[in-house]
Scaffold this motif. Structure first.
Motif, PDB file in Angstrom:
ATOM      1  N   PRO A 145       0.827  -1.213   0.000  1.00 20.69           N
ATOM      2  CA  PRO A 145       0.000   0.000   0.000  1.00 20.69           C
ATOM      3  C   PRO A 145       0.856   1.255   0.000  1.00 20.69           C
ATOM      4  O   PRO A 145       1.981   1.271   0.488  1.00 20.69           O
ATOM      5  N   ASP A 146       0.283   2.332  -0.536  1.00 24.01           N
ATOM      6  CA  ASP A 146       0.960   3.625  -0.584  1.00 24.01           C
ATOM      7  C   ASP A 146       0.797   4.306   0.770  1.00 24.01           C
ATOM      8  O   ASP A 146      -0.314   4.633   1.192  1.00 24.01           O
ATOM      9  N   ILE A 147       1.924   4.527   1.470  1.00 23.92           N
ATOM     10  CA  ILE A 147       1.871   5.119   2.807  1.00 23.92           C
ATOM     11  C   ILE A 147       2.346   6.564   2.800  1.00 23.92           C
ATOM     12  O   ILE A 147       2.532   7.162   3.859  1.00 23.92           O
TER      13      ILE A 147
END
Length: 761
Positions: free
Chosen positions: A571-573
């Protein structure tokens, strides 16, 4: 309509189980003359032989033209396989029509037709109208003598007594009619009969309510098509199986014969819609066998093979049943039909037939058939392995088994699986010399890409049967051979600690911890990609480092699993923000404080952003500022509660006066004052930002408590206190504190709670 019919016919040619096309054809056939519609119906019913609605349309078309002979033939084809109540009502209507002018003989034929119908569909939940119609028919039969009248009343009573114990939609109406009938005949006799049958009626009514729950889940308009795995198909299959399980449990606690009759009826109804499901056929047949009716089980299997002629599973299950009851010749015929199938299933049929002959006719018959089967061009190495192991394990003849393996080796030297099976056999004989010779012969003839499993098994064999020198030699040879197929052959030739793990592990025992194993796997992966840019996410985890397989002769296959073939997606954090609990809906906080906290909440954890900290300290009270400056760096979502309590107790935070709420306001909006944050004020912080004052009668108690706390605050804060909250409470009680606030620091409560808790003196 003509265009739709043509379209339906075209689709039906390409996909015979297309439901929409079948509906189009059926609708078109209803508007055609019977001579033109008959071929359409025959085509539909050859595809959907259990579609009761198509049978009903077909037979009604002939009834409308008064073709009684053809109507009878159609009924004889469909009635017993389609236990649908509306189709059977059509049958009764036809029988009445045919016999209405035959007088007493016609009435008797109609009565027999009713009995025949109720014997098959009388337990249907929708059969109530049939029972009522039959009773009305019996009551209308003419009588001339008292004896005939008595016989008619007895017949009506028997039908009523069967109907009221059958769980149908009309069971309550039938009970009311039965009460009226008995009371009209004889009130004295009615009392005893009604009291006898009333519990049975109550049981039928209770079972009806439970049965209806299962019935309502079933789609009665569904056509029988081969399973395609759709959600609706699976739901309908499970709905039928739940109904079958319910009926098998005999919820009404009736006699075994009647209960079995209901189960049979439910199975027959389910097959109208699950006609192409082999598991339903198998359950039906095995249920008959367990119930003691083997002949019925055989008939079900015969019907199943007619419905599903290509089902090998049902054929093997049928042969098992026939063999178990001693019917060898019928079982042999089924095996012969299996051997007539395509070549892809021929080998399995050969193997099972050899085993069947070995069980029923002896060793010589099995050997003779094997000699014939091996000459077939479709015979695979599986047949050789199966017969060799049968000779070794059952006949205890290792020489015959060895000869079979050797004969097969000439044909299947290119099959690694056959080599491994032969090696397993030789290992059981402890013939290590021939095992090594077999491996050498196989490795010299197989290409490197097909010899991976052979090398693994050779290495395992040397670990069990060989010495250290032979073990290391085979390992090195394996590396050299497999390095030719690798991209970087030089790295494959190097020995690693991972190889030691492979050599010295046994079953589920490892010479290192899982952490070490994970480290070694990652290091090996990095070494293989030393000249490449390695994505960190592509490195293997400890959960998928080593695959352990138990070898056929008791050894362990340890294979190293490289990095995944596809890159893992994470996921893009980059857009993640720190959660602020004050952002809950309905909580009003100062705009300046909210913005300062949200922009510098990460800095408080120890990031070193002093500018953001200064912005926060400008808008908070001095007491809160003193508390914040003494907080240590925190890692994680929440700090240690004991640590925060210790800082609170050891800090020099000023305590506000009880009963005097602080009026300091933050310009950006209402917020807790200094006394609120210290936990000593009488104000109560609410989620809506408001304060609540205590009752006036308790203000003098608050002042006394404030004086005591002021006197003791110096002594309490002058010495280090333990981090145990309960120990802190005991120390305070030992100093004579008689009452305290539950929101104070000493009690370990919340700093924003202003409720009192008074202890006994």
């Amino acid at each position: 309509m003509a265009e739709e019919s043509k379209k339906g016919a075209d689709v039906a040619i390409t996909d015979i189980y297309n439901v929409e096309a079948a509906e189009i054809l059926a609708n078109e056939a209803q508007h055609l003359p019977i001579l033109e519609a008959a071929p359409i119906y025959e085509k539909l019913l050859s595809t959907f032989p259990t579609a009761a609605k198509y049978w009903k349309q077909y037979v009604e078309a002939y009834m409308n033209v008064n073709n009684d002979e053809t109507t009878k033939q159609i009924f004889s084809r469909c009635l017993l396989n389609c236990l649908h109540i509306f189709l059977w009502l059509c049958y009764i209507r036809f029988i009445k029509k045919v016999n209405e002018k035959k007088g007493a003989e016609g009435l008797e034929e109609t009565k027999k037709a009713f009995d025949f119908m109720l014997s098959y569909v009388g337990s249907d939940i929708a059969s109530g109208p049939v029972w009522m119609e039959y009773i009305t028919f019996l009551k209308s039969m003419p009588v001339t003598t008292a004896q005939e009248e008595s016989h008619r009343m007895t017949s009506v009573r028997k039908v009523y007594q069967k109907a009221i114990i059958t769980p149908t939609h009309h069971v309550e109406q039938l009970w009311k009619d039965y009460e009226n009938f008995e009371n009209s005949v004889s009130r004295a006799l009615a009392k005893g009969l009604l009291s006898e049958y009333h519990p049975k009626f109550n049981s039928a009514k209770a079972v009806y309510k439970e049965r209806k729950k299962y019935i309502d889940e079933i789609d009665w308009n569904m056509l029988a098509v081969p399973p395609t795995g759709t959600c609706k198909e699976e739901q309908q299959c499970m709905a039928w199986k739940r109904l079958l399980a319910f009926e098998k449990g005999n919820p009404q606690r009736i006699d075994a014969a009647s209960a079995n009759k209901r189960v049979t009826f439910t199975f027959e109804q389910s097959l109208m819609y699950l006609y192409h499901y082999p598991d339903v056929w198998y359950d039906y047949a095995t249920w008959h066998a367990k119930s003691g009716s083997v002949d019925s089980s055989v008939k079900v299997f015969q019907r199943a093979l007619k419905a599903l002629p290509d089902s090998e599973l049902l054929k093997y299950a049928y042969t098992e049943l026939e063999e178990s009851r001693g019917a060898i010749q019928p079982a042999k015929k089924i095996y012969e039909s299996l051997l007539a199938n395509d070549a892809s299933t021929m080998s399995l049929a050969h193997i099972q037939f050899i085993r069947f002959l070995r069980r029923t006719e002896g060793i010589e018959a099995a050997r003779k058939y094997f000699l014939d089967a091996q000459k077939s061009p479709t015979c695979t190495y599986h047949v050789f392995v199966a017969y060799a192991m049968m000779a070794f394990c059952l006949d205890k003849d290792s020489k015959v088994a060895h000869s079979v393996f050797e004969a097969g080796l000439k044909r299947f030297m290119h099959e690694p699986r056959y080599i491994l099976e032969y090696a397993d056999f030789l290992c059981r004989l402890n013939d290590d010399r021939n095992v090594r010779a077999l491996f050498e012969r196989a490795l010299s003839s197989l290409p490197p890409e097909n010899s991976v499993e052979i090398w693994k098994r050779f290495s395992q064999f040397e670990q069990t049967y060989g010495d250290l020198a032979s073990m290391l030699k085979v390992e090195q040879r394996k590396k050299e051979a497999l390095s030719r197929t690798a991209e970087d052959g030089s790295s494959e030739l190097e020995s690693t600690l991972y190889d030691v793990v492979s050599r010295y592990s046994f079953m589920d025992l490892w010479p290192c911890s899982s952490k070490d194993l994970d480290h070694l796997a990652r290091q090996e992966c990095l070494a293989k990609n030393i000249n490449k840019k390695v994505d960190k996410s592509s490195l293997p985890n400890g959960a998928n480092i080593v695959v352990s397989e138990k070898g056929s002769f008791g050894l362990i296959t340890t294979s190293k699993v490289g990095p995944p073939s596809t890159k893992l997606v994470y996921p893009d954090i980059s857009q993640m923000v720190v959660y602020d609990p004050r952002q809950a809906q309905g909580l009003e906080i100062p705009a300046v404080l909210s913005s300062a906290t949200s922009t510098s909440s990460v800095a408080l954890v120890g990031s070193g952003n002093t500018k953001a900290v200064d912005e926060i300290l400008k808008v908070v009270s001095p007491a809160l500022m003193a508390f914040i400056t003494h907080l240590p760096a925190v890692e994680g979502p929440s700090p240690d509660v004991d640590m925060v309590l210790s800082i609170l107790l050891q800090s020099t935070t000023p305590i506000g006066q009880l009963g005097k709420p602080t009026t300091q306001q933050i310009p950006a909006g209402p917020a807790p004052s200094t006394s609120d944050l210290s936990g000593s004020s009488k104000t109560r912080f609410n989620p809506n930002g408001s304060s609540r004052l205590p009752r006036e009668g308790h203000s003098w108690k608050r002042k006394d408590l404030d004086r005591k706390e002021d006197d003791e605050s110096i002594s309490v804060q002058s010495r280090p206190l333990p981090r145990d909250v309960f120990r802190l409470r005991q120390l305070q009680r030992s100093r004579g504190v008689s009452s305290s606030q539950t929101g104070s620091v000493v009690s370990g409560g919340s700093a924003f709670s202003g409720e009192q808790s008074v202890s006994a003196d």
